[in-house]
Motif scaffolding. Structure first.
Motif, mmCIF file in Angstrom:
data_model
loop_
_atom_site.group_PDB
_atom_site.id
_atom_site.type_symbol
_atom_site.label_atom_id
_atom_site.label_comp_id
_atom_site.label_asym_id
_atom_site.label_seq_id
_atom_site.Cartn_x
_atom_site.Cartn_y
_atom_site.Cartn_z
ATOM 1 N N ARG A 38 33.849 2.647 42.941
ATOM 2 C CA ARG A 38 32.933 1.761 43.665
ATOM 3 C C ARG A 38 32.633 0.476 42.898
ATOM 4 O O ARG A 38 32.031 -0.441 43.447
ATOM 5 C CB ARG A 38 31.637 2.517 43.993
ATOM 6 C CG ARG A 38 31.826 3.521 45.121
ATOM 7 C CD ARG A 38 30.608 4.383 45.328
ATOM 8 N NE ARG A 38 30.802 5.276 46.470
ATOM 9 C CZ ARG A 38 30.048 6.339 46.733
ATOM 10 N NH1 ARG A 38 29.038 6.645 45.924
ATOM 11 N NH2 ARG A 38 30.287 7.101 47.780
ATOM 12 N N THR A 145 34.812 8.063 41.909
ATOM 13 C CA THR A 145 33.752 7.150 41.487
ATOM 14 C C THR A 145 32.882 7.684 40.362
ATOM 15 O O THR A 145 31.933 7.037 39.965
ATOM 16 C CB THR A 145 32.856 6.782 42.699
ATOM 17 O OG1 THR A 145 32.072 5.646 42.380
ATOM 18 C CG2 THR A 145 31.955 7.940 43.089
ATOM 19 N N THR A 198 32.612 1.914 49.102
ATOM 20 C CA THR A 198 33.717 2.851 48.973
ATOM 21 C C THR A 198 34.959 2.268 49.638
ATOM 22 O O THR A 198 34.936 1.979 50.840
ATOM 23 C CB THR A 198 33.390 4.205 49.624
ATOM 24 O OG1 THR A 198 32.234 4.758 48.995
ATOM 25 C CG2 THR A 198 34.560 5.175 49.478
#
Length: 208
Positions: A38, A145, A198
């Motif tokens: 991210r 992430t 995302t």
């Protein structure tokens, strides 16, 4: 998820040869960019540059005989782990990290005492690899992430996540055999921010 777990294991095997933390869905070492992260690609590169600068600076001031320090930068905030033999060395590492260019904050988790053995360090790498796989396979945890760092069987989780994602990740990590403690160093974002940050999978090419 099985394919992601296998990819995580491959990344873990690569990282086991060095001191790099493990990242779900991709390698954290070198100049690799994790597409599902991210963070922007620019911030990922800056974090890698911070780690390289700090590695050089710390190695130049604190030799292997007095320090074994792990470095992880996430969104320009540095996590220091490992061991040093004196409190003075820990404080010196803190100052070096704080004064390094583009570092926005330092979390100093360095243990003062006897340095770990190579066997201890290999155990931590294997433990981090198991946690990576557990996170990939867990429901409600965003693949790609979260960074995983293990030091002295304490697992540190870093990433940009929602509170629900962070709690799910911490529960999954805590269930891994051998994990003594889980410490969350997450940057919490809203579900709306998570959806916006995302990366979307590439669309299939149109059929002819």
């Amino acid at each position: 998820r099985r394919r992601l777990a296998l990819a995580a294991l491959a990344a873990a095997s690569f990282a086991a040869g060095g001191c790099a933390p493990l990242v779900i869905g991709g390698a954290a070492a070198g100049t690799a960019i994790v597409v599902a992260d991210r963070r922007s690609s620019g911030i990922q590169l800056e974090d890698q540059a911070i780690e390289l600068r700090l590695r050089s600076a710390l190695d130049g001031k604190l030799p292997d005989s007095v320090a074994n320090i792990g470095i992880k930068s996430y969104n320009q905030r540095v996590l220091l782990t490992g061991e040093v033999t004196t409190a003075e060395a820990k404080a010196q590492a803190q100052v070096i990290a704080e004064q390094s260019p583009n570092v926005l904050g330092v979390r100093n988790e360095i243990y003062v005492g006897t340095l770990s053995t190579f066997a201890n360090r290999n155990y931590d790498r294997a433990l981090a690899a198991k946690v990576v796989v557990a996170l990939v396979e867990a429901d409600g945890v965003p693949s790609g992430t979260i960074s995983v760092v293990s030091s002295r069987s304490v697992v540190y989780l870093l990433g940009m996540v929602t509170e629900a994602e962070g709690e799910a990740a911490a529960r999954a990590a805590a269930r891994v055999s051998g994990v003594r403690q889980v410490i969350k160093y997450f940057e919490y974002i809203s579900p709306k921010e998570a959806a916006a940050s995302t990366p979307k999978p590439a669309a299939d090419a149109p059929k002819q």
